[in-house]
Design a protein around this motif. Structure first.
Motif, PDB file in Angstrom:
ATOM      1  N   GLY A  17       7.733 -11.574  -5.182  1.00 34.10           N
ATOM      2  CA  GLY A  17       8.476 -11.168  -4.005  1.00 34.10           C
ATOM      3  C   GLY A  17       9.838 -11.815  -3.859  1.00 34.10           C
ATOM      4  N   LEU A  18      10.472 -12.195  -4.977  1.00 33.75           N
ATOM      5  CA  LEU A  18      11.822 -12.756  -4.896  1.00 33.75           C
ATOM      6  C   LEU A  18      12.839 -11.627  -4.730  1.00 33.75           C
ATOM      7  CD1 LEU A  18      11.791 -15.510  -7.672  1.00 33.75           C
ATOM      8  CD2 LEU A  18      11.312 -15.751  -5.233  1.00 33.75           C
ATOM      9  N   THR A  71       2.759   0.621   8.031  1.00 32.69           N
ATOM     10  CA  THR A  71       3.527  -0.589   8.268  1.00 32.69           C
ATOM     11  C   THR A  71       5.004  -0.233   8.252  1.00 32.69           C
ATOM     12  OG1 THR A  71       3.765  -2.912   7.637  1.00 32.69           O
ATOM     13  CG2 THR A  71       3.715  -1.318   5.831  1.00 32.69           C
ATOM     14  N   TYR A  72       5.827  -1.124   8.779  1.00 33.96           N
ATOM     15  CA  TYR A  72       7.253  -0.845   8.919  1.00 33.96           C
ATOM     16  C   TYR A  72       8.045  -1.388   7.729  1.00 33.96           C
ATOM     17  CZ  TYR A  72       6.119  -0.182  13.891  1.00 33.96           C
ATOM     18  OH  TYR A  72       5.574   0.242  15.073  1.00 33.96           O
ATOM     19  N   ILE A  73       9.029  -0.626   7.289  1.00 32.29           N
ATOM     20  CA  ILE A  73      10.033  -1.145   6.362  1.00 32.29           C
ATOM     21  C   ILE A  73      11.408  -0.609   6.804  1.00 32.29           C
ATOM     22  CG2 ILE A  73       8.437  -1.340   4.407  1.00 32.29           C
ATOM     23  CD1 ILE A  73       9.610   1.168   3.240  1.00 32.29           C
ATOM     24  N   ARG A  74      12.441  -1.316   6.443  1.00 28.15           N
ATOM     25  CA  ARG A  74      13.787  -0.885   6.820  1.00 28.15           C
ATOM     26  C   ARG A  74      14.448  -0.161   5.646  1.00 28.15           C
ATOM     27  NH1 ARG A  74      15.566  -2.719  11.680  1.00 28.15           N
ATOM     28  NH2 ARG A  74      17.704  -2.137  11.229  1.00 28.15           N
ATOM     29  N   VAL A  75      15.003   1.006   5.944  1.00 23.81           N
ATOM     30  CA  VAL A  75      15.720   1.800   4.952  1.00 23.81           C
ATOM     31  C   VAL A  75      17.068   2.198   5.554  1.00 23.81           C
ATOM     32  CG1 VAL A  75      15.699   3.857   3.489  1.00 23.81           C
ATOM     33  CG2 VAL A  75      13.537   2.699   4.042  1.00 23.81           C
ATOM     34  N   GLU A 175      -5.417  -3.990   6.759  1.00 24.41           N
ATOM     35  CA  GLU A 175      -4.462  -4.884   7.406  1.00 24.41           C
ATOM     36  C   GLU A 175      -4.099  -6.046   6.475  1.00 24.41           C
ATOM     37  OE1 GLU A 175      -6.544  -5.752  10.989  1.00 24.41           O
ATOM     38  OE2 GLU A 175      -5.888  -3.914  12.005  1.00 24.41           O
ATOM     39  N   ARG A 176      -5.082  -6.525   5.684  1.00 26.04           N
ATOM     40  CA  ARG A 176      -4.775  -7.567   4.700  1.00 26.04           C
ATOM     41  C   ARG A 176      -3.850  -7.034   3.615  1.00 26.04           C
ATOM     42  NH1 ARG A 176     -10.233  -9.128   5.673  1.00 26.04           N
ATOM     43  NH2 ARG A 176     -11.022  -7.981   3.857  1.00 26.04           N
ATOM     44  N   LEU A 177      -4.059  -5.780   3.228  1.00 28.05           N
ATOM     45  CA  LEU A 177      -3.157  -5.165   2.255  1.00 28.05           C
ATOM     46  C   LEU A 177      -1.736  -5.122   2.804  1.00 28.05           C
ATOM     47  CD1 LEU A 177      -2.274  -3.482  -0.200  1.00 28.05           C
ATOM     48  CD2 LEU A 177      -3.198  -1.464   0.963  1.00 28.05           C
ATOM     49  N   ASN A 178      -1.596  -4.719   4.070  1.00 27.50           N
ATOM     50  CA  ASN A 178      -0.264  -4.682   4.671  1.00 27.50           C
ATOM     51  C   ASN A 178       0.383  -6.061   4.672  1.00 27.50           C
ATOM     52  OD1 ASN A 178      -0.068  -1.956   5.185  1.00 27.50           O
ATOM     53  ND2 ASN A 178      -0.895  -2.078   7.257  1.00 27.50           N
ATOM     54  N   ARG A 179      -0.411  -7.097   4.958  1.00 32.71           N
ATOM     55  CA  ARG A 179       0.140  -8.453   4.954  1.00 32.71           C
ATOM     56  C   ARG A 179       0.570  -8.856   3.544  1.00 32.71           C
ATOM     57  NH1 ARG A 179      -4.051  -9.416   8.758  1.00 32.71           N
ATOM     58  NH2 ARG A 179      -5.403 -10.360   7.185  1.00 32.71           N
ATOM     59  N   PHE A 181       1.627  -6.835   1.204  1.00 32.65           N
ATOM     60  CA  PHE A 181       2.874  -6.128   0.931  1.00 32.65           C
ATOM     61  C   PHE A 181       4.030  -6.796   1.660  1.00 32.65           C
ATOM     62  CE2 PHE A 181       6.089  -3.056   2.241  1.00 32.65           C
ATOM     63  CZ  PHE A 181       6.545  -2.652   0.993  1.00 32.65           C
ATOM     64  N   LYS A 182       3.829  -7.126   2.931  1.00 33.83           N
ATOM     65  CA  LYS A 182       4.899  -7.741   3.711  1.00 33.83           C
ATOM     66  C   LYS A 182       5.352  -9.052   3.081  1.00 33.83           C
ATOM     67  CE  LYS A 182       5.686  -5.160   7.423  1.00 33.83           C
ATOM     68  NZ  LYS A 182       7.042  -4.679   7.786  1.00 33.83           N
ATOM     69  N   GLY A 183       4.396  -9.816   2.537  1.00 33.21           N
ATOM     70  CA  GLY A 183       4.748 -11.065   1.886  1.00 33.21           C
ATOM     71  C   GLY A 183       5.679 -10.853   0.711  1.00 33.21           C
TER      72      GLY A 183
END
Length: 255
Positions: A17-18, A71-75, A175-179, A181-183
């Motif tokens: 996730g860098l 889940t939210y992402i910015r585009v 929800e753990r999957l979303n976390r 991904f967010k990480g």
């Protein structure tokens, strides 16, 4: 660029996730490879194009229990929605569309990407989702086209109804999957284009399904492929996965 260098970039940028800028700095400081962050993003787009057909059409062995969430992402500076649908037993991501809207057509698209993975739809197929009515409307849409499955809604944070009590553990899995991904996503601070968002999510799914060990699977990857398991390290596994995806594309084009 050598395949091993590309494998290193994918490992740093996707697995750990860098950001593209930090990945570029690490490649120079540690490996002596000078590459711009924009070139890294360009490579990510190219690799995603190659791997997406392999990820989407791989013959997964599936259960009959699936969970989904957004889940939210910015585009381009605006919030978009990433719809994940996930085999709750096998820990395989099956659907991951990005949409500017949290609406019924987006829910239909997300569910359809799961349904396409089946040669024959199981009679006891089940999806666990939140209380958003778009999924019930999507269920009605498929029912009108002769495709039937159950939708179980887990509502709120407390188990105030029998359905929520029974199916909350499945909802917690997504929800753990979303976390997770967010990480990985957080360092990107969003995407400058729709293409960039789709590319990053595609590569995350490839990593999650084929390369990432899961504690709940006794530290095995969800989809075990012997050719990948034989590789000595993660950069080599990435390059092998890309090679397999290229072979898959060639077979599809020849068919």
């Amino acid at each position: 660029m050598s395949p091993h260098t590309l494998g290193l970039i994918l490992t740093y940028h996707v697995n750990y996730g860098l950001s593209a800028r930090k990945t570029a700095a690490l490649m120079y400081d540690v490996h002596g490879v000078k590459i711009s962050h924009q070139t890294i993003l360009n490579y990510m787009n190219s690799v995603a194009l190659i791997t997406k057909p392999f990820v989407d059409h791989y013959p997964y062995g599936l259960s009959n229990s699936f969970c989904g969430d957004e889940t939210y992402i910015r585009v381009k500076g605006k919030w978009h929605y990433l719809f994940f649908f996930f085999d709750a037993v096998k820990k395989i991501i099956l659907s991951y569309p990005v949409s500017p809207n949290r609406d019924t057509p987006s829910a239909i698209k997300a569910l359809d990407q799961v349904l396409q993975k089946f040669k024959e739809i199981p009679e006891d197929l089940m999806f666990v989702v939140d209380g958003n009515p778009i999924y019930i409307l999507a269920q009605h849409y498929f029912s009108q086209h002769g495709i039937h499955f159950d939708i179980h809604k887990v509502i709120g944070l407390t188990n105030e109804d029998p359905v929520s009590k029974e199916y909350r553990p499945l909802k917690q899995i997504i929800e753990r999957l979303n976390r997770s991904f967010k990480g990985n996503y957080r360092a990107t601070t969003g995407f400058g284009s729709q293409e960039g968002s789709v590319s990053y999510v595609t590569l995350f799914v490839a990593y999650f399904n084929f390369l990432r060990p899961h504690a709940s699977l006794e530290n095995k990857v969800p989809v075990m492929i012997p050719e990948l398991e034989m590789m000595p390290n993660m950069p080599e596994r990435w390059t092998k996965l890309i090679s397999m995806a290229q072979d898959f594309l060639a077979e599809q084009q020849a068919a």
